[in-house]
Design an enzyme around this catalytic site. Structure first.
Site, PDB file in Angstrom:
ATOM      1  N   LEU A   1       0.870  -1.183   0.000  1.00 15.78           N
ATOM      2  CA  LEU A   1       0.000   0.000   0.000  1.00 15.78           C
ATOM      3  C   LEU A   1       0.899   1.223   0.000  1.00 15.78           C
ATOM      4  O   LEU A   1       1.699   1.394   0.908  1.00 15.78           O
ATOM      5  CB  LEU A   1      -0.792  -0.041   1.316  1.00 15.78           C
ATOM      6  CG  LEU A   1      -2.135   0.636   1.438  1.00 15.78           C
ATOM      7  CD1 LEU A   1      -3.115   0.064   0.436  1.00 15.78           C
ATOM      8  CD2 LEU A   1      -2.657   0.400   2.862  1.00 15.78           C
ATOM      9  N   HIS A   2       0.814   2.041  -1.048  1.00 12.97           N
ATOM     10  CA  HIS A   2       1.639   3.251  -1.003  1.00 12.97           C
ATOM     11  C   HIS A   2       1.048   4.434  -1.754  1.00 12.97           C
ATOM     12  O   HIS A   2       1.599   5.516  -1.718  1.00 12.97           O
ATOM     13  CB  HIS A   2       3.036   2.956  -1.578  1.00 12.97           C
ATOM     14  CG  HIS A   2       3.043   2.835  -3.068  1.00 12.97           C
ATOM     15  ND1 HIS A   2       2.624   1.710  -3.714  1.00 12.97           N
ATOM     16  CD2 HIS A   2       3.388   3.720  -4.038  1.00 12.97           C
ATOM     17  CE1 HIS A   2       2.718   1.884  -5.023  1.00 12.97           C
ATOM     18  NE2 HIS A   2       3.174   3.098  -5.254  1.00 12.97           N
TER      19      HIS A   2
END
Ligand code: UD1
Length: 367
Positions: A205-206
């Site tokens: 997740l970024h």
């Protein structure tokens, strides 16, 4: 005369695309590759480890730009890249993917009248709130040769008025890297080091749209917590996400295991062993399709539609409700798929064939 190619790498997902191309170009006497690292990613875990894992030679030039706002970072890359291009006088500048370095270096080369080759051209999410979509549009608008990884890329470029003779369907360089390295990755002991001894899911997740707003981050983490009650999750945390989690003092289920970013081989090893991947990355949608691992993409759209049409990818949305609905669907009926056309480990050879054809006038024997 050899065809001198400046090959640009900036951020983590670029390295897997560049490595097979540089490797093939170094083995072919027609080419002289010069590697420029912009330094957009600079931590060893985000950059150096990937050069080592992928066998990429040290960059010939490192611009060391580091992190900043989009405008500052893009401008700094342009300022530092221009003198390199002027000194090297390449026949072409090759940029890959859709990060700020891709767009910045494409613009510099185009203004110096050096042909720009864009690898992974034509992908479109049709969502201009994504910084990568702007990078893709600008890069493709100034590129001379547009090398596409899936059929949608060709369609999108034709619809934007790019002449057909500049578009070439070469396949997916990231999958070249996967095929070259999968056996080595399977030798990694990362699973043992993490104490994994049962089925697990893998999370990344970024994206700013998922992690920068606390309410949005809470939606995604809420879904992950529910899933983790059934399936333990391993989550290598990107520096941007780590900063947000720390700023919000988020308390997570102990079944969500936060770990440092992993190198290429360790991550590929975990991905190939996992029974589910949850991600907002672009490239991981492609890698899971080839590995046959079900992937829930935590986004509202994807610029890689072939991973849904033919692969194992499901668009899960970004709310807790939509992600859990996709997870239930994936449990009821795990998605199987087939490997898309030209995701066969031979994309680098096709890229170089296009370049040789394009520069056939430059290739003077024994010069
Ligand atoms: C960039 C790309 C994105 C890609 C992602 C992969 C753009 C617009 N975005 O996003 O498309 O999917 O890389 O990771 O180009 N940081 C470190 N160490 C590093 C690099 C970054 O700590 O080596 C931190 C810094 O606080 C930085 C933040 O991460 O401000 C974001 O880095 P940045 O390169 O701006 O964007 P990414 O989110 O990594």
């Amino acid at each position: 005369m050899r065809i001198k190619l400046i090959c640009v790498a900036g951020a983590r997902p670029n390295f897997m695309k560049l490595a097979p191309l540089v490797r093939a170009a170094r083995q072919d006497p027609a080419f002289l590759p010069v590697i420029v690292h912009t330094g957009q990613h600079y931590d060893d875990k985000m950059s150096g480890q990937f050069f080592r894992d992928l066998g990429l030679p040290a960059p010939d030039h490192n611009l060391e730009v580091g992190s900043a706002s989009h405008a500052q970072q893009t401008a700094e890359i342009m300022k530092r890249f221009e003198p390199v291009v002027l000194a090297e006088k390449p026949h072409a500048v090759i940029v890959v993917g859709d990060v700020n370095s891709t767009m910045a270096c494409a613009l510099v080369a185009a203004k110096l009248l050096i042909p720009v080759v864009h690898v992974e051209a034509g992908l479109r999410s049709f969502d201009r709130s994504m910084p990568e979509e702007i990078n893709r549009l600008v890069t493709d608008a100034v590129a001379d040769l547009l090398l596409v990884s899936e059929e949608s890329g060709r369609r999108n470029l034709l619809a934007e008025g790019i002449p057909e003779h500049r578009i070439h369907f070469v396949g997916n360089l990231m999958i070249d890297s996967l095929q070259i390295n999968l056996d080595r990755a399977r030798e990694s002991d990362i699973g043992a080091r993490l104490g994994i001894n049962a089925s697990f899911g893998l999370v990344t997740l970024h994206r700013p749209s998922n992690v920068d707003e606390p309410e949005q981050l809470a939606q995604v983490l809420g879904a992950l917590s529910t899933i983790a009650e059934i399936l333990p999750l391993y989550f290598p945390v990107h520096p941007r996400t780590r900063a947000r989690l720390e700023a919000e003092s988020v308390l997570l289920s102990p079944r969500i295991h936060l770990i440092d970013p992993l190198g290429y081989l360790d991550f590929l090893s975990l991905m190939s062993q996992s029974c589910l991947v949850l991600t907002d990355s672009g490239g991981i949608q492609e890698e899971t399709t080839v590995l046959g691992v079900p992937c829930l993409t935590l986004r509202e759209n994807t610029e890689r539609p072939v991973t849904i049409e033919e692969g194992t990818n499901i668009l899960a949305g970004t709310t807790k409700t939509s992600i859990l609905a996709a997870w239930e669907q994936a449990q009821r009926m795990p998605k199987t798929g087939r490997i898309p056309k030209y995701w066969d480990g031979q994309a680098a050879g096709r890229c170089l064939a296009v370049l040789k054809d394009h520069y056939s006038g430059v290739l003077i024997p024994n010069n």
